[in-house]
Design a protein around this motif. Sequence first.
Motif, PDB file in Angstrom:
ATOM      1  N   ALA A   1      53.380 -60.744 -17.176  1.00  0.00           N
ATOM      2  CA  ALA A   1      53.500 -59.685 -18.173  1.00  0.00           C
ATOM      3  C   ALA A   1      54.523 -60.053 -19.248  1.00  0.00           C
ATOM      4  CB  ALA A   1      53.897 -58.380 -17.489  1.00  0.00           C
ATOM      5  N   GLY A   2      55.626 -60.675 -18.823  1.00  0.00           N
ATOM      6  CA  GLY A   2      56.608 -61.139 -19.802  1.00  0.00           C
ATOM      7  C   GLY A   2      56.036 -62.195 -20.722  1.00  0.00           C
ATOM      8  N   LEU A   3      55.143 -63.031 -20.195  1.00  0.00           N
ATOM      9  CA  LEU A   3      54.508 -64.052 -21.025  1.00  0.00           C
ATOM     10  C   LEU A   3      53.611 -63.426 -22.086  1.00  0.00           C
ATOM     11  CD1 LEU A   3      54.185 -67.091 -21.451  1.00  0.00           C
ATOM     12  CD2 LEU A   3      52.278 -67.053 -19.825  1.00  0.00           C
ATOM     13  N   VAL A   4      52.923 -62.340 -21.749  1.00  0.00           N
ATOM     14  CA  VAL A   4      52.108 -61.631 -22.747  1.00  0.00           C
ATOM     15  C   VAL A   4      53.010 -61.058 -23.844  1.00  0.00           C
ATOM     16  CG1 VAL A   4      50.535 -59.703 -23.135  1.00  0.00           C
ATOM     17  CG2 VAL A   4      50.285 -61.109 -21.093  1.00  0.00           C
TER      18      VAL A   4
ATOM     19  N   PHE B   1      44.435 -61.465 -26.711  1.00  0.00           N
ATOM     20  CA  PHE B   1      43.948 -61.714 -28.068  1.00  0.00           C
ATOM     21  C   PHE B   1      44.384 -60.598 -29.018  1.00  0.00           C
ATOM     22  CE2 PHE B   1      40.656 -61.023 -31.311  1.00  0.00           C
ATOM     23  CZ  PHE B   1      40.713 -62.243 -31.970  1.00  0.00           C
ATOM     24  N   GLY B   2      44.196 -59.351 -28.587  1.00  0.00           N
ATOM     25  CA  GLY B   2      44.616 -58.232 -29.429  1.00  0.00           C
ATOM     26  C   GLY B   2      46.106 -58.218 -29.677  1.00  0.00           C
TER      27      GLY B   2
ATOM     28  N   ALA C   1      52.047 -53.156 -14.136  1.00  0.00           N
ATOM     29  CA  ALA C   1      51.654 -52.118 -13.189  1.00  0.00           C
ATOM     30  C   ALA C   1      50.160 -51.816 -13.213  1.00  0.00           C
ATOM     31  CB  ALA C   1      52.441 -50.840 -13.475  1.00  0.00           C
ATOM     32  N   HIS C   2      49.516 -51.919 -14.371  1.00  0.00           N
ATOM     33  CA  HIS C   2      48.138 -51.439 -14.513  1.00  0.00           C
ATOM     34  C   HIS C   2      47.107 -52.541 -14.732  1.00  0.00           C
ATOM     35  CE1 HIS C   2      49.468 -47.238 -14.645  1.00  0.00           C
ATOM     36  NE2 HIS C   2      50.448 -47.647 -15.438  1.00  0.00           N
ATOM     37  N   LEU C   3      47.532 -53.768 -15.019  1.00  0.00           N
ATOM     38  CA  LEU C   3      46.569 -54.865 -15.173  1.00  0.00           C
ATOM     39  C   LEU C   3      46.693 -55.904 -14.073  1.00  0.00           C
ATOM     40  CD1 LEU C   3      46.256 -55.663 -18.994  1.00  0.00           C
ATOM     41  CD2 LEU C   3      44.607 -54.569 -17.485  1.00  0.00           C
ATOM     42  N   GLY C   4      47.548 -55.647 -13.086  1.00  0.00           N
ATOM     43  CA  GLY C   4      47.678 -56.553 -11.962  1.00  0.00           C
ATOM     44  C   GLY C   4      48.410 -57.846 -12.267  1.00  0.00           C
TER      45      GLY C   4
ATOM     46  N   ALA D   1      40.817 -52.668 -24.698  1.00  0.00           N
ATOM     47  CA  ALA D   1      40.329 -53.732 -23.817  1.00  0.00           C
ATOM     48  C   ALA D   1      40.756 -53.476 -22.374  1.00  0.00           C
ATOM     49  CB  ALA D   1      40.853 -55.086 -24.285  1.00  0.00           C
ATOM     50  N   GLY D   2      39.900 -53.909 -21.457  1.00  0.00           N
ATOM     51  CA  GLY D   2      40.202 -53.765 -20.052  1.00  0.00           C
ATOM     52  C   GLY D   2      40.434 -55.078 -19.339  1.00  0.00           C
ATOM     53  N   SER D   3      40.219 -56.200 -20.021  1.00  0.00           N
ATOM     54  CA  SER D   3      40.419 -57.516 -19.421  1.00  0.00           C
ATOM     55  C   SER D   3      41.634 -58.179 -20.042  1.00  0.00           C
ATOM     56  CB  SER D   3      39.182 -58.397 -19.622  1.00  0.00           C
ATOM     57  OG  SER D   3      38.962 -58.660 -20.996  1.00  0.00           O
ATOM     58  N   VAL D   4      42.288 -59.026 -19.253  1.00  0.00           N
ATOM     59  CA  VAL D   4      43.518 -59.668 -19.704  1.00  0.00           C
ATOM     60  C   VAL D   4      43.295 -60.556 -20.935  1.00  0.00           C
ATOM     61  CG1 VAL D   4      45.360 -61.261 -19.051  1.00  0.00           C
ATOM     62  CG2 VAL D   4      44.578 -59.534 -17.428  1.00  0.00           C
ATOM     63  N   PRO D   5      42.236 -61.404 -20.994  1.00  0.00           N
ATOM     64  CA  PRO D   5      42.067 -62.253 -22.193  1.00  0.00           C
ATOM     65  C   PRO D   5      41.922 -61.449 -23.476  1.00  0.00           C
ATOM     66  CG  PRO D   5      40.710 -63.076 -20.396  1.00  0.00           C
ATOM     67  CD  PRO D   5      41.247 -61.753 -19.952  1.00  0.00           C
TER      68      PRO D   5
END
Length: 450
Positions: free
Chosen positions: A43-46, A99-100, A34-37, A91-95
């Motif tokens: 999102a499931g992969l993350v 990583f975190g 919802a918030h990172l596009g 963090a505000g970026s997906v990469p």
Amino acid sequence: MSSRPGAAWPLVAVFTAGYLASYLLPTVVGRLSAHLGLSPAQAGLVGSALLLSSAGAGFALAGRVERFGARTPARAGLILAAVGYGCAALAGSVPLVVFGVMVGGFGSGTATAVAASGIAARRDPHRTSSLGLLTVSATAGVLYLTIPHLGGGHRLPFAAIALVALLVWPATARLDGARTAEETNSPITGRLPHRRSGLVLAGGMLVWSMAQNALWGVSSRIGLDQAGLSEVTVGAVFAAALGAGLLGVTGAGLLGARLGRAVPIGLGTVVIAASIVLSSSARDLGSFATGEIMWNTVYPVVLSYLIGLAASLDIRGRWAVLAGSASSIGVACGPLLGSVLSEEAGYPAMGLILGAATLLVAAPVTAVALHTGGRPLVPGSVRRRGGAPAALLAATTGGLSGAVPKLGSPEQAVTELRVRRRRLVRSAIRTAGPDGGSGQSNAYASTSAR
């Protein structure tokens, strides 16, 4: 791990910190989408990356926690969890978030491996694992009630997991440190026992956990999209479901081994399969809440018995860690599998597929429980393997209740030596008779029987 029977709470605290990320997976995946596009599948992969990293830590530490001691790896895991999830929250970026998430996941897996090894070494692993599941369910339930009201985008769930890791840190002072060379060279060493049963259990837990977390990873989307509920309502349903899970785990702890492990695992898995189908086909609040509450009531009960079963296969905790890591792989693949199935086939069809997979895995896992101690034990009962009473074997080897040493294993050799020594003592007492030499014989008996 601890030699003090009453020192279970540090293990429970570390267990809670390690398991919390997987319990918060629905809100983590939902907020990333919802918030990172990100799409639901991305999102499931993350979420899968988080849990795969956790499983990797478990495999790396299997059989090594005893060597390092519990305190050092537990602290390292909590630090990695706090730093990793903290970075993901900031963090505000997906990469950077990914990583975190992977660093934090490795920390969670390390903490879970330490807790699993310690639980396996306790006299009643099922009771300790039930207490751990009770604590993590309560913690997650509180967070599900509060997070929807605080906003915060994707940051808040990660920040909550990092904060719990920091709060658990003081408990590690009560864990065991590194062992000396003499303590490490214990007689309970050698090849992994019960390999066939352990491999079947680990494989079954992988598939079982994959099916459970495929549903859990998309449960929030089912409530929001298919049932038409708000995020606050979905959060309240999850909190109620986790509250019901507390009652289920409490009941499992009180029940203990009275029914063995096979009945709770087999019957519970059938109920879980029905709950998956009901929840995934829900189109209103009533059916969604019923499916989620029923599923969350039974799921931790069966999980507690599976953890106890894995712990009973090896007192050093190696099967507990390996089976737990295999379960983490299933948990890791679950969100991605659920996202893909729901996008391609829809939520109801996804539920039917996951329910069928859950039923298929119930048979081999229940067979392992029957083969390795699924039937309830009574005092004086005799197991065929080794031919000695289970209570005697557990007492003489310091093993877990119901865990019988394998034929030809070092544990059985120690048991046989002690039994032979006691027979020699009794023979010497009979030879001495009530008169001459009885004092010497009784003194010998009192020192030899310890």
